[in-house]
Design a protein around this motif. Sequence first.
Motif, PDB file in Angstrom:
ATOM      1  N   GLY A  75      -9.090 -31.917 -42.059  1.00 27.75           N
ATOM      2  CA  GLY A  75     -10.049 -32.806 -41.598  1.00 27.75           C
ATOM      3  C   GLY A  75     -11.021 -32.397 -41.877  1.00 27.75           C
ATOM      4  N   ILE A  76     -11.268 -30.936 -40.919  1.00 34.82           N
ATOM      5  CA  ILE A  76     -12.405 -30.068 -40.424  1.00 34.82           C
ATOM      6  C   ILE A  76     -12.878 -29.051 -42.214  1.00 34.82           C
ATOM      7  CG2 ILE A  76     -12.763 -27.267 -39.929  1.00 34.82           C
ATOM      8  CD1 ILE A  76     -10.571 -28.252 -37.822  1.00 34.82           C
ATOM      9  N   LEU A  77     -14.057 -29.308 -41.616  1.00 37.55           N
ATOM     10  CA  LEU A  77     -15.450 -29.126 -42.809  1.00 37.55           C
ATOM     11  C   LEU A  77     -15.399 -27.414 -42.801  1.00 37.55           C
ATOM     12  CD1 LEU A  77     -16.895 -29.886 -45.904  1.00 37.55           C
ATOM     13  CD2 LEU A  77     -18.381 -30.245 -44.882  1.00 37.55           C
ATOM     14  N   GLY A  78     -15.609 -26.772 -43.708  1.00 37.54           N
ATOM     15  CA  GLY A  78     -15.883 -25.097 -43.056  1.00 37.54           C
ATOM     16  C   GLY A  78     -17.196 -25.066 -43.830  1.00 37.54           C
ATOM     17  N   ILE A  79     -17.751 -24.493 -43.105  1.00 40.52           N
ATOM     18  CA  ILE A  79     -19.267 -24.233 -43.809  1.00 40.52           C
ATOM     19  C   ILE A  79     -18.777 -21.820 -42.632  1.00 40.52           C
ATOM     20  CG2 ILE A  79     -21.598 -23.648 -43.808  1.00 40.52           C
ATOM     21  CD1 ILE A  79     -21.465 -26.864 -43.358  1.00 40.52           C
ATOM     22  N   ASP A  80     -19.389 -21.054 -44.106  1.00 44.77           N
ATOM     23  CA  ASP A  80     -19.755 -20.012 -43.670  1.00 44.77           C
ATOM     24  C   ASP A  80     -20.485 -19.393 -44.514  1.00 44.77           C
ATOM     25  OD1 ASP A  80     -16.481 -19.750 -42.825  1.00 44.77           O
ATOM     26  OD2 ASP A  80     -15.774 -19.370 -44.458  1.00 44.77           O
ATOM     27  N   VAL A  81     -21.523 -18.924 -42.966  1.00 43.55           N
ATOM     28  CA  VAL A  81     -23.046 -18.056 -44.177  1.00 43.55           C
ATOM     29  C   VAL A  81     -23.446 -17.062 -43.955  1.00 43.55           C
ATOM     30  CG1 VAL A  81     -24.350 -21.094 -43.589  1.00 43.55           C
ATOM     31  CG2 VAL A  81     -24.355 -18.687 -41.802  1.00 43.55           C
ATOM     32  N   LYS A  82     -24.035 -16.498 -44.733  1.00 47.13           N
ATOM     33  CA  LYS A  82     -24.863 -15.008 -44.878  1.00 47.13           C
ATOM     34  C   LYS A  82     -25.905 -15.113 -44.439  1.00 47.13           C
ATOM     35  CE  LYS A  82     -24.640 -10.586 -46.596  1.00 47.13           C
ATOM     36  NZ  LYS A  82     -24.580  -9.359 -47.539  1.00 47.13           N
ATOM     37  N   GLU A  83     -26.738 -14.666 -43.178  1.00 48.84           N
ATOM     38  CA  GLU A  83     -27.948 -15.026 -43.008  1.00 48.84           C
ATOM     39  C   GLU A  83     -28.916 -14.416 -43.280  1.00 48.84           C
ATOM     40  OE1 GLU A  83     -28.055 -17.820 -39.009  1.00 48.84           O
ATOM     41  OE2 GLU A  83     -27.965 -16.084 -38.661  1.00 48.84           O
ATOM     42  N   ARG A  84     -30.062 -13.877 -43.382  1.00 48.38           N
ATOM     43  CA  ARG A  84     -30.896 -13.026 -44.183  1.00 48.38           C
ATOM     44  C   ARG A  84     -31.327 -12.341 -42.740  1.00 48.38           C
ATOM     45  NH1 ARG A  84     -32.397 -16.608 -48.295  1.00 48.38           N
ATOM     46  NH2 ARG A  84     -31.626 -15.798 -50.142  1.00 48.38           N
ATOM     47  N   TYR A  85     -31.826 -11.235 -42.462  1.00 53.84           N
ATOM     48  CA  TYR A  85     -31.593 -10.636 -41.078  1.00 53.84           C
ATOM     49  C   TYR A  85     -33.328 -10.540 -41.059  1.00 53.84           C
ATOM     50  CZ  TYR A  85     -29.925  -8.840 -36.716  1.00 53.84           C
ATOM     51  OH  TYR A  85     -30.225  -8.920 -35.233  1.00 53.84           O
ATOM     52  N   PRO A  86     -33.695 -10.600 -40.243  1.00 58.24           N
ATOM     53  CA  PRO A  86     -35.589 -10.178 -40.280  1.00 58.24           C
ATOM     54  C   PRO A  86     -35.072  -8.195 -39.949  1.00 58.24           C
ATOM     55  CG  PRO A  86     -35.366 -12.276 -39.181  1.00 58.24           C
ATOM     56  CD  PRO A  86     -33.952 -11.642 -39.502  1.00 58.24           C
ATOM     57  N   VAL A  87     -36.067  -7.843 -39.897  1.00 61.44           N
ATOM     58  CA  VAL A  87     -36.462  -5.674 -39.882  1.00 61.44           C
ATOM     59  C   VAL A  87     -37.940  -5.717 -38.821  1.00 61.44           C
ATOM     60  CG1 VAL A  87     -34.414  -4.995 -41.187  1.00 61.44           C
ATOM     61  CG2 VAL A  87     -36.277  -5.661 -42.869  1.00 61.44           C
ATOM     62  N   ALA A  88     -38.415  -6.332 -39.419  1.00 57.45           N
ATOM     63  CA  ALA A  88     -40.194  -6.200 -39.259  1.00 57.45           C
ATOM     64  C   ALA A  88     -40.418  -7.971 -39.316  1.00 57.45           C
ATOM     65  CB  ALA A  88     -40.875  -5.647 -40.054  1.00 57.45           C
ATOM     66  N   ILE A  89     -41.837  -6.896 -39.126  1.00 59.83           N
ATOM     67  CA  ILE A  89     -42.775  -8.669 -39.065  1.00 59.83           C
ATOM     68  C   ILE A  89     -44.187  -7.992 -39.771  1.00 59.83           C
ATOM     69  CG2 ILE A  89     -44.733 -10.394 -37.737  1.00 59.83           C
ATOM     70  CD1 ILE A  89     -42.335  -9.515 -34.898  1.00 59.83           C
ATOM     71  N   VAL A  90     -44.285  -9.387 -40.459  1.00 58.23           N
ATOM     72  CA  VAL A  90     -45.302  -9.126 -41.322  1.00 58.23           C
ATOM     73  C   VAL A  90     -46.417  -9.332 -41.157  1.00 58.23           C
ATOM     74  CG1 VAL A  90     -46.061  -9.854 -43.844  1.00 58.23           C
ATOM     75  CG2 VAL A  90     -43.598  -8.776 -43.532  1.00 58.23           C
ATOM     76  N   VAL A  91     -47.591  -9.176 -41.499  1.00 53.84           N
ATOM     77  CA  VAL A  91     -49.580  -9.901 -40.999  1.00 53.84           C
ATOM     78  C   VAL A  91     -49.875 -10.163 -42.360  1.00 53.84           C
ATOM     79  CG1 VAL A  91     -51.353 -10.085 -39.848  1.00 53.84           C
ATOM     80  CG2 VAL A  91     -48.695  -8.748 -38.731  1.00 53.84           C
ATOM     81  N   ASP A  92     -50.355 -11.313 -42.615  1.00 51.52           N
ATOM     82  CA  ASP A  92     -51.045 -11.636 -43.981  1.00 51.52           C
ATOM     83  C   ASP A  92     -52.763 -11.454 -43.906  1.00 51.52           C
ATOM     84  OD1 ASP A  92     -51.980 -13.860 -42.901  1.00 51.52           O
ATOM     85  OD2 ASP A  92     -50.884 -15.174 -44.459  1.00 51.52           O
ATOM     86  N   ASN A  93     -53.876 -11.278 -44.626  1.00 53.03           N
ATOM     87  CA  ASN A  93     -55.005 -11.702 -44.996  1.00 53.03           C
ATOM     88  C   ASN A  93     -54.916 -12.920 -43.566  1.00 53.03           C
ATOM     89  OD1 ASN A  93     -54.513  -9.273 -46.349  1.00 53.03           O
ATOM     90  ND2 ASN A  93     -55.452 -10.163 -47.976  1.00 53.03           N
ATOM     91  N   LEU A  94     -54.786 -13.736 -43.003  1.00 51.62           N
ATOM     92  CA  LEU A  94     -55.317 -14.325 -42.354  1.00 51.62           C
ATOM     93  C   LEU A  94     -54.411 -14.174 -40.756  1.00 51.62           C
ATOM     94  CD1 LEU A  94     -55.161 -17.491 -44.643  1.00 51.62           C
ATOM     95  CD2 LEU A  94     -57.497 -15.793 -44.077  1.00 51.62           C
ATOM     96  N   ASN A  95     -54.078 -13.342 -40.271  1.00 52.26           N
ATOM     97  CA  ASN A  95     -53.038 -12.813 -39.716  1.00 52.26           C
ATOM     98  C   ASN A  95     -51.895 -13.747 -39.330  1.00 52.26           C
ATOM     99  OD1 ASN A  95     -55.357 -10.329 -38.899  1.00 52.26           O
ATOM    100  ND2 ASN A  95     -56.490 -11.909 -37.753  1.00 52.26           N
ATOM    101  N   ARG A  96     -51.565 -14.493 -39.383  1.00 53.22           N
ATOM    102  CA  ARG A  96     -50.167 -15.553 -39.809  1.00 53.22           C
ATOM    103  C   ARG A  96     -49.298 -14.419 -39.922  1.00 53.22           C
ATOM    104  NH1 ARG A  96     -51.770 -19.520 -45.116  1.00 53.22           N
ATOM    105  NH2 ARG A  96     -51.947 -17.567 -45.693  1.00 53.22           N
TER     106      ARG A  96
END
Length: 258
Positions: A107-128
Motif C-alpha cells: 500500500g505504499i506509493l513511491g515517488i523518486d525524484v531528481k531535482e534541478r540543482y542551482p549552481v548560480a544566482i542570475v540577476v535580470d535587468n530589473l534586479n530580480r
Amino acid sequence: METENASNRSRFETIKKSKTKPVLVFLFLLVSLIVLSFFSVNWYKSQAIKNVKISGNSILSNLEISELIEKDIANSSVDGIDLLQVEHKLQQHDYISTAKVWFNSKGILGIDVKERYPVAIVVDNLNRLSFVDNEANLLPYRFHKEFSNLPIISNVFNNSKINKSAITGALLIVNELESNKHNLKNFISEIIYVSNNIGYKLFLSDPALPIIFGKTNDISNKLDKLYIFWKNKLLASSFDNSIKGLDIRWQDIVIVQQ
C-alpha cells in the motif's frame, strides 16, 4: 487373430490414457494459474494507498511534493491512479527534472525524484533574482542555506529575454570553478557578461577586486593563474592596497591595474 487384435487395442488405449493424463494435469494447472492471476491483479488494483514514500529530494520538502499530487491520489486505489499522469504532473514543477512513481503490495506509493540543482544566482535587468542550473534552466529564487554562497551571474538579459550564449559561457566558468583543484568557487562573488568581443569580468570577494577574465577559452589555465597570484600577492600580509583590478586574459601574465 481376434485375440491378438483385441490385445493390441487394449495396449493402444492404455498408451493413449497414459499420454492424456499429463495433458489434463497441465491444462488444470494452466487454468488455475490464470484464475489466480486474475484474482491477484484485481486484488492488487483494489489496494488503497496507505502511505507515500518520497526520495531524491533535498530542495523541495516532502510536503511540497505531496501537495502537488494530493488531488490525484486522494481516496484512490491503485486502479484509480494514472501513474504516468502523476509523473507528468510532478515534472511540471520547476525544480523537478524527472519523477518515477510506483506502487507496491504493502500500500505504499513511491515517488523518486531528481531535482534541478542551482549552481548560480542570475540577476535580470530589473534586479530580480533567479537560480540557474548547469543546463541553463532558470529556477524560481527561494532561500536555502545551501545556496547562500553561490556566485551571481549578471548582465545576461536582453530586456526580458535571456542571452543564451552569454549564460552558457558564464556556466562554463561556474562549472570550472566547481571542479577547479584550487577551490576558488567560494572566492568569486560575481560573473559579469560584458560583450561578445570582451567576454566576462569576475569579482573576487576577498579582497574585493574586479578581474577582466575575457572569453571562455582556456578557462582552467586562467583560474590556475589567478589562484597563484591570489595566494602569493593578494593574501600576503603586505597586500598592496593600490591594486585596483587584474587582467588575466593573456597567457602566463597577470596584468595589475593600479
